[in-house]
Design a protein around this motif. Structure first.
Motif, PDB file in Angstrom:
ATOM      1  N   ARG A   9       0.860  -1.187   0.000  1.00  0.00           N
ATOM      2  CA  ARG A   9       0.000   0.000   0.000  1.00  0.00           C
ATOM      3  C   ARG A   9       0.897   1.238   0.000  1.00  0.00           C
ATOM      4  O   ARG A   9       1.946   1.270   0.638  1.00  0.00           O
ATOM      5  CB  ARG A   9      -0.900   0.019   1.235  1.00  0.00           C
ATOM      6  N   HIS A  10       0.491   2.256  -0.709  1.00  0.00           N
ATOM      7  CA  HIS A  10       1.237   3.518  -0.776  1.00  0.00           C
ATOM      8  C   HIS A  10       1.470   4.101   0.623  1.00  0.00           C
ATOM      9  O   HIS A  10       0.802   3.728   1.599  1.00  0.00           O
ATOM     10  CB  HIS A  10       0.463   4.531  -1.623  1.00  0.00           C
ATOM     11  N   GLY A  11       2.382   5.060   0.703  1.00  0.00           N
ATOM     12  CA  GLY A  11       2.626   5.759   1.957  1.00  0.00           C
ATOM     13  C   GLY A  11       1.483   6.696   2.321  1.00  0.00           C
ATOM     14  O   GLY A  11       0.592   6.970   1.517  1.00  0.00           O
ATOM     15  N   GLU A  12       1.528   7.179   3.538  1.00  0.00           N
ATOM     16  CA  GLU A  12       0.470   8.079   4.041  1.00  0.00           C
ATOM     17  C   GLU A  12       0.362   9.332   3.176  1.00  0.00           C
ATOM     18  O   GLU A  12       1.369   9.945   2.826  1.00  0.00           O
ATOM     19  CB  GLU A  12       0.780   8.479   5.486  1.00  0.00           C
ATOM     20  N   GLY A  29       4.620   9.767   5.292  1.00  0.00           N
ATOM     21  CA  GLY A  29       4.484   8.848   4.170  1.00  0.00           C
ATOM     22  C   GLY A  29       5.778   8.669   3.404  1.00  0.00           C
ATOM     23  O   GLY A  29       6.099   7.559   2.957  1.00  0.00           O
ATOM     24  N   ARG A  55      -0.231   9.484  -4.803  1.00  0.00           N
ATOM     25  CA  ARG A  55       0.325   8.914  -3.579  1.00  0.00           C
ATOM     26  C   ARG A  55       1.057   7.591  -3.847  1.00  0.00           C
ATOM     27  O   ARG A  55       2.061   7.283  -3.197  1.00  0.00           O
ATOM     28  CB  ARG A  55      -0.765   8.737  -2.528  1.00  0.00           C
ATOM     29  N   THR A  59       5.309   6.978  -3.944  1.00  0.00           N
ATOM     30  CA  THR A  59       5.870   5.834  -3.215  1.00  0.00           C
ATOM     31  C   THR A  59       6.770   5.025  -4.139  1.00  0.00           C
ATOM     32  O   THR A  59       7.870   4.611  -3.753  1.00  0.00           O
ATOM     33  CB  THR A  59       4.746   4.954  -2.646  1.00  0.00           C
ATOM     34  N   HIS A 135      -3.317   0.154  -3.548  1.00  0.00           N
ATOM     35  CA  HIS A 135      -4.196   0.718  -2.532  1.00  0.00           C
ATOM     36  C   HIS A 135      -4.808  -0.362  -1.643  1.00  0.00           C
ATOM     37  O   HIS A 135      -4.792  -1.549  -1.972  1.00  0.00           O
ATOM     38  CB  HIS A 135      -5.299   1.535  -3.211  1.00  0.00           C
ATOM     39  N   ASN A 136      -5.354   0.092  -0.529  1.00  0.00           N
ATOM     40  CA  ASN A 136      -5.879  -0.802   0.498  1.00  0.00           C
ATOM     41  C   ASN A 136      -6.871  -1.823  -0.056  1.00  0.00           C
ATOM     42  O   ASN A 136      -6.719  -3.036   0.142  1.00  0.00           O
ATOM     43  CB  ASN A 136      -6.543   0.049   1.591  1.00  0.00           C
ATOM     44  N   HIS A 161      -0.205   1.740   5.735  1.00  0.00           N
ATOM     45  CA  HIS A 161       0.620   2.423   4.741  1.00  0.00           C
ATOM     46  C   HIS A 161       2.005   1.779   4.688  1.00  0.00           C
ATOM     47  O   HIS A 161       2.671   1.624   5.717  1.00  0.00           O
ATOM     48  CB  HIS A 161       0.757   3.906   5.076  1.00  0.00           C
ATOM     49  N   CYS A 162       2.404   1.382   3.494  1.00  0.00           N
ATOM     50  CA  CYS A 162       3.694   0.727   3.241  1.00  0.00           C
ATOM     51  C   CYS A 162       3.840  -0.599   3.976  1.00  0.00           C
ATOM     52  O   CYS A 162       4.962  -1.068   4.223  1.00  0.00           O
ATOM     53  CB  CYS A 162       4.873   1.662   3.543  1.00  0.00           C
ATOM     54  N   GLY A 193      -2.749   4.070   8.869  1.00  0.00           N
ATOM     55  CA  GLY A 193      -3.624   3.602   7.806  1.00  0.00           C
ATOM     56  C   GLY A 193      -4.581   2.512   8.208  1.00  0.00           C
ATOM     57  O   GLY A 193      -5.473   2.161   7.426  1.00  0.00           O
TER      58      GLY A 193
END
Length: 200
Positions: A9-12, A29, A55, A59, A135-136, A161-162, A193
């Motif tokens: 998952r991407h960073g914040e 993030g 986002r 990342t 993504h989530n 996140h990450c 996240g």
């Protein structure tokens, strides 16, 4: 030869709590991305793909700075989406989530996830190590697919996140979940996240 997919998952995102649809990573993030890059820096990656949203793209860029030999490619199949609508098996507690989701969004998400799993989970020749920065809900759908769980169960799978999720396929065997939402590379203050804070 085995296939490995590393789902991240991407960073914040900066100011995500204010309803911003997409935007740059926050300082936290960016640090999450750097620590993840250190964690996976030794992987023999075959290919890297990322969602085109900012986002996720940022990342991917942070990870790419640590692993310059592989250039990440944007893929619309990894865009943020809602994989399904309400189902009869789904507990009523999840129903409010769909109040702001249109039928068109659900239809698009369902089609996208069908195409994404067909593309990325297809058998490949040789040893492969592919990184997907997404993504989530997308990661939740991949995990649900690998486990053969009912369609609505993606709603019960959350990724930080990450966080790092790894799936593997050996010849003649189905895909297997090796690890889910591994956060060993992130200190407690960077574990964001999730709907509820981790206590350990």
């Amino acid at each position: 030869m085995s296939q490995y997919i590393y789902l991240v998952r991407h960073g914040e995102q900066q100011d995500a709590q204010h309803g911003m649809g997409d935007g740059p990573l926050s300082a936290r993030g960016r640090r999450q991305g750097q620590l993840l890059a250190e964690r996976i820096g030794g992987l023999p990656l075959t290919a890297t793909y990322h969602s085109p949203l900012q986002r996720a793209s940022e990342t991917a860029r942070i990870i790419g700075e640590r692993m310059p030999s592989i250039e990440s490619q944007p893929s619309a199949l990894l865009m943020d989406c809602v994989p399904t609508g309400k189902t009869t098996e789904m507990p009523s507690a999840y129903a409010p989530f769909f109040g702001a989701v249109t039928e068109a969004e659900v239809d698009a998400g369902t089609a996208q996830m069908a195409d994404a799993t067909a593309e990325f989970l297809a058998p490949r020749k040789g040893e492969r190590h592919d990184l997907l920065i997404t993504h989530n809900f997308v990661i939740a759908w991949f995990v649900r697919e690998v486990l053969g769980a009912p369609a609505w169960r993606w709603m019960t799978l959350d990724q930080a996140h990450c966080g790092l999720t790894i799936i593997q396929r050996k010849p003649g065997r189905p895909w297997t979940l090796l690890t889910h939402n591994d956060l060993a590379h992130l200190p407690m203050e960077l574990r964001t996240g999730l709907p509820d804070p981790l206590l350990v």
